[in-house]
Design a protein around this motif. Sequence first.
Motif, PDB file in Angstrom:
ATOM      1  N   LEU A  42     -42.197  97.214 -43.519  1.00 35.56           N
ATOM      2  CA  LEU A  42     -40.910  97.852 -43.238  1.00 35.56           C
ATOM      3  C   LEU A  42     -40.532  98.748 -44.405  1.00 35.56           C
ATOM      4  CD1 LEU A  42     -39.016  94.658 -42.035  1.00 35.56           C
ATOM      5  CD2 LEU A  42     -39.304  96.690 -40.611  1.00 35.56           C
ATOM      6  N   ASP A  43     -40.059  99.951 -44.108  1.00 38.76           N
ATOM      7  CA  ASP A  43     -39.475 100.815 -45.131  1.00 38.76           C
ATOM      8  C   ASP A  43     -37.961 100.683 -45.028  1.00 38.76           C
ATOM      9  OD1 ASP A  43     -41.929 101.808 -46.057  1.00 38.76           O
ATOM     10  OD2 ASP A  43     -41.992 103.298 -44.445  1.00 38.76           O
ATOM     11  N   LEU A  44     -37.356 100.155 -46.094  1.00 39.59           N
ATOM     12  CA  LEU A  44     -35.930  99.859 -46.067  1.00 39.59           C
ATOM     13  C   LEU A  44     -35.242 100.432 -47.306  1.00 39.59           C
ATOM     14  CD1 LEU A  44     -36.174  96.114 -44.967  1.00 39.59           C
ATOM     15  CD2 LEU A  44     -35.242  97.984 -43.578  1.00 39.59           C
ATOM     16  N   THR A  64     -31.128  96.586 -49.700  1.00 36.18           N
ATOM     17  CA  THR A  64     -30.785  96.043 -48.385  1.00 36.18           C
ATOM     18  C   THR A  64     -30.896  94.512 -48.386  1.00 36.18           C
ATOM     19  OG1 THR A  64     -31.578  98.020 -47.239  1.00 36.18           O
ATOM     20  CG2 THR A  64     -31.464  96.002 -45.945  1.00 36.18           C
ATOM     21  N   PHE A  67     -31.953  91.088 -47.224  1.00 34.77           N
ATOM     22  CA  PHE A  67     -33.175  90.688 -46.519  1.00 34.77           C
ATOM     23  C   PHE A  67     -33.290  89.171 -46.614  1.00 34.77           C
ATOM     24  CE2 PHE A  67     -37.524  89.981 -45.521  1.00 34.77           C
ATOM     25  CZ  PHE A  67     -38.050  91.111 -44.908  1.00 34.77           C
ATOM     26  N   GLU A  92     -35.974 104.648 -50.464  1.00 33.82           N
ATOM     27  CA  GLU A  92     -36.540 103.598 -49.635  1.00 33.82           C
ATOM     28  C   GLU A  92     -37.631 102.847 -50.387  1.00 33.82           C
ATOM     29  OE1 GLU A  92     -37.830 105.122 -45.900  1.00 33.82           O
ATOM     30  OE2 GLU A  92     -35.770 105.349 -45.158  1.00 33.82           O
ATOM     31  N   LEU A 143     -31.763  90.796 -40.878  1.00 37.50           N
ATOM     32  CA  LEU A 143     -31.401  92.053 -41.535  1.00 37.50           C
ATOM     33  C   LEU A 143     -30.111  92.591 -40.939  1.00 37.50           C
ATOM     34  CD1 LEU A 143     -34.905  93.775 -41.430  1.00 37.50           C
ATOM     35  CD2 LEU A 143     -33.727  93.070 -43.511  1.00 37.50           C
ATOM     36  N   HIS A 173     -30.366  98.532 -39.208  1.00 37.31           N
ATOM     37  CA  HIS A 173     -31.792  98.816 -39.361  1.00 37.31           C
ATOM     38  C   HIS A 173     -32.580  98.490 -38.092  1.00 37.31           C
ATOM     39  CE1 HIS A 173     -30.861  99.594 -43.486  1.00 37.31           C
ATOM     40  NE2 HIS A 173     -30.477  98.348 -43.699  1.00 37.31           N
ATOM     41  N   ARG A 185     -35.574 100.859 -37.361  1.00 37.39           N
ATOM     42  CA  ARG A 185     -36.720 100.660 -38.253  1.00 37.39           C
ATOM     43  C   ARG A 185     -37.510  99.424 -37.838  1.00 37.39           C
ATOM     44  NH1 ARG A 185     -35.670 103.141 -43.581  1.00 37.39           N
ATOM     45  NH2 ARG A 185     -33.635 104.173 -43.538  1.00 37.39           N
TER      46      ARG A 185
END
Length: 242
Positions: A149-151, A155, A157, A199, A215, A219, A222
């Motif tokens: 995952l690109d976050l 963020t 998590f 990111e 999350l 998102h 994503r």
Amino acid sequence: MTEIPENHCIVYDCAPVLLVGGGEISAKSLELLAVFPGKFVAADGGVAHILDANHQPEAVIGDFDSLTPDLLSALPSECLHRISEQDSTDFEKAISRIDAPLILAVGFTGGRLDHELAVLHGMLAFPERVCILIGAEDILFLAPPHIDLDLPAGTRFSVMPLALVIAESEGLRWPLGGHEYAPGFRIGTSNEVQPGEGEVAVSLDVDRPTMLVILPNEHLDRVTSSLLRVSSHGVRWPARAK
């Protein structure tokens, strides 16, 4: 309307399917109901939310204890699939009979806590069904064997084990480290993506289908893209032996 035999699949699609329950509908869920381009499936009384959004369900699946005569009369008989056994919830009855690369589930959170726990049980019971549970603030899914995952940096998590699992991660502020996680032993809530700017590439590996990932629901797109890649590459969990 006919009685559906055990393990009989009802809905097939090569695109994501939206499964709607009869619980509270959050603003995020209403937004999704309005714009979702694919098939709608109702778990019993969730069909009311679909009709309120001016859509027609592909199927209504459940024991029908929440369907009023008015709702039944508003639906074509060919979309009604009654499953009367009481050993499973309406969520389980529905999710186990949808064959799609991804199931988005709304209307299953925000009400009774025992109902929410039963939904988590259903996700654990059918790990081969790739599913994102969408709530008012968060989204939740059962971690596949591997996911990328690109976050955005920072963020929130969280991971929460439903049973013993070994987990490793990259890109989190507090790496999971290949440790064992289990309820009452070690959990991984309130972690976050590494701080900074832009990111961050996050990866998660688990050795069995018992780890939930939680999350913020902003998102969803994503996570949807990442889980569709998981499905297309054939790295989802196999069905549990019943």
